[in-house]
Design a protein around this motif. Sequence first.
Motif, short mmCIF file in Angstrom:
data_model
loop_
_atom_site.label_atom_id
_atom_site.label_comp_id
_atom_site.label_asym_id
_atom_site.label_seq_id
_atom_site.Cartn_x
_atom_site.Cartn_y
_atom_site.Cartn_z
N THR A 52 2.04 18.21 2.43
CA THR A 52 3.47 18.35 2.59
C THR A 52 3.97 17.06 2.82
O THR A 52 3.60 15.85 2.87
CB THR A 52 3.50 18.80 4.33
N LEU A 53 5.53 16.96 2.88
CA LEU A 53 6.32 15.93 2.79
C LEU A 53 6.49 15.21 4.10
O LEU A 53 6.59 14.14 4.38
CB LEU A 53 7.77 16.10 2.24
N GLY A 54 6.21 16.12 5.17
CA GLY A 54 6.53 15.57 6.80
C GLY A 54 5.13 14.50 6.95
O GLY A 54 4.42 14.26 5.93
N VAL A 55 4.69 14.77 8.39
CA VAL A 55 3.75 14.26 8.81
C VAL A 55 2.34 14.95 8.30
O VAL A 55 2.26 15.93 8.56
CB VAL A 55 3.68 14.23 10.40
N PRO A 56 1.57 14.05 7.48
CA PRO A 56 0.47 14.75 7.11
C PRO A 56 -0.67 14.79 7.97
O PRO A 56 -0.83 14.16 8.92
CB PRO A 56 -0.26 13.76 5.79
N GLY A 57 -1.60 15.81 7.72
CA GLY A 57 -2.74 15.93 8.67
C GLY A 57 -3.79 15.15 8.23
O GLY A 57 -3.85 14.27 7.28
N LYS A 58 -5.12 15.22 8.75
CA LYS A 58 -6.15 14.14 8.75
C LYS A 58 -6.75 14.39 7.25
O LYS A 58 -6.91 13.52 6.63
CB LYS A 58 -7.09 14.24 9.78
N PHE A 59 -6.82 15.80 7.00
CA PHE A 59 -7.48 15.83 5.69
C PHE A 59 -6.57 15.41 4.30
O PHE A 59 -7.16 14.68 3.34
CB PHE A 59 -7.62 17.47 5.40
N GLN A 60 -5.20 15.82 4.56
CA GLN A 60 -4.39 15.27 3.50
C GLN A 60 -4.49 13.49 3.45
O GLN A 60 -4.46 12.85 2.46
CB GLN A 60 -2.93 15.80 3.53
N CYS A 61 -4.35 13.03 4.83
CA CYS A 61 -4.29 11.49 4.77
C CYS A 61 -5.83 10.85 4.00
O CYS A 61 -5.48 10.02 3.16
CB CYS A 61 -4.06 11.11 6.14
N PHE A 62 -6.96 11.46 4.15
CA PHE A 62 -7.99 11.04 3.90
C PHE A 62 -8.03 11.28 2.37
O PHE A 62 -8.33 10.38 1.54
CB PHE A 62 -9.13 12.04 4.17
N ILE A 63 -7.54 12.37 1.74
CA ILE A 63 -7.39 12.63 0.13
C ILE A 63 -6.48 11.69 -0.43
O ILE A 63 -6.87 10.97 -1.53
CB ILE A 63 -7.09 13.93 -0.19
N GLU A 64 -5.29 11.29 0.28
CA GLU A 64 -4.47 10.28 -0.17
C GLU A 64 -4.84 9.13 -0.25
O GLU A 64 -4.61 8.19 -1.07
CB GLU A 64 -3.00 10.34 0.47
N MET A 65 -5.74 8.50 0.92
CA MET A 65 -6.36 7.40 0.79
C MET A 65 -7.25 7.06 -0.41
O MET A 65 -7.37 6.04 -1.21
CB MET A 65 -7.05 7.10 1.96
N VAL A 66 -8.05 8.15 -0.64
CA VAL A 66 -9.11 7.93 -1.89
C VAL A 66 -8.32 7.96 -3.18
O VAL A 66 -8.62 7.09 -3.89
CB VAL A 66 -9.89 9.36 -1.69
N VAL A 67 -7.26 8.68 -3.12
CA VAL A 67 -6.41 8.64 -4.55
C VAL A 67 -5.65 7.34 -4.74
O VAL A 67 -5.83 6.87 -5.80
CB VAL A 67 -5.36 9.70 -4.52
N GLU A 68 -5.26 6.73 -3.66
CA GLU A 68 -4.48 5.45 -3.63
C GLU A 68 -5.46 4.42 -3.87
O GLU A 68 -5.16 3.53 -4.76
CB GLU A 68 -3.63 5.18 -2.61
N PHE A 69 -6.68 4.31 -3.34
CA PHE A 69 -7.64 3.41 -3.60
C PHE A 69 -7.95 3.38 -4.87
O PHE A 69 -8.16 2.31 -5.71
CB PHE A 69 -8.71 3.76 -2.67
N VAL A 70 -8.18 4.65 -5.70
CA VAL A 70 -8.63 4.48 -6.87
C VAL A 70 -7.60 4.22 -8.16
O VAL A 70 -7.98 3.40 -8.99
CB VAL A 70 -8.95 5.98 -7.29
N ASP A 71 -6.34 4.58 -7.60
CA ASP A 71 -5.34 4.22 -8.50
C ASP A 71 -4.89 2.78 -8.32
O ASP A 71 -4.62 2.26 -9.39
CB ASP A 71 -3.99 5.06 -7.78
N GLN A 72 -5.02 2.04 -7.25
CA GLN A 72 -5.04 0.69 -7.15
C GLN A 72 -5.92 -0.32 -8.06
O GLN A 72 -5.36 -1.23 -8.59
CB GLN A 72 -4.80 0.26 -5.71
N ASN A 73 -6.93 0.31 -7.95
CA ASN A 73 -7.94 -0.30 -8.69
C ASN A 73 -7.82 -0.26 -10.18
O ASN A 73 -8.09 -1.17 -11.02
CB ASN A 73 -9.41 0.45 -8.27
#
Length: 276
Positions: free
Chosen positions: A59-80
Amino acid sequence: MAAGEELTLTGYIQHHLTNGQVSIGDGWFWKLNVDTLAWSIGLGLIFLWIFKRAANKATLGVPGKFQCFIEMVVEFVDQNVKDTFHGKSRLIAPLALTIFVWVFLMNLMDLIPVDFLPTLAGQIGVLSGAVESSHDVYMKVVPTTDLNLTLALGIGVFMLIIFYSIRVKGLMGFIKELTLHPFSSKNMVVQALFIPVNFVLEFVTLIAKPVSLGLRLFGNLYAGELIFILIAAIGLFQLPLHFVWAVFHILVIVLQAFIFMMLTIVYLSMASEDNH
């Protein structure tokens, strides 16, 4: 495992370190480690399901915990990937994410008590009439403790290295890289004499990349699994020791997935450079 072998430590260890296999043809040419194939493919499908579910529920609004976790993993890999890969390719980031999560999930199976799933499979085999004894059922539930799988992953990365090297440098550029470096000379005769030496050095360096990838992952996970098996052989007091080693082994599980991902990015970045 033989009936008299089940009470010995050696027999217990050998049973847990033996893959469940199916022979192709007469068995002299090819045997499939069906447990490695089943668990690795199954965990790959779980990876796809988790991320597909996250994408569908994003969602574009306030993400849930599951979405936050997946986004953290994706951003971590993308930054590396952005920090390490210096070429241009839309494949590298998805590839790195797939490697990191998939290898992590396969490594994570190491935390399951070593007797649980093999014993369950043995009981199912006995109840279904497929085998007479549960000791006739072999199952290794950690795919990355199978050298065949880790080397296969390394070979997959090796094929990508060759692909990117030829795509960026061209076939002749790739051949020149293998034959005209590291020793070079402006004298054509001297350079020609260096070609066999250069080829041996560069070819060994090239082959060492997938081999080191596969052996490093296999060695660390195999050693960890062996310690879990030895702890399980203790019997009565295995749970406290299993918990202590599992807490420490979590670091190994994550670190090995990260190292495999980072080395893949580094090797592909090197293959994509055309400095000469």
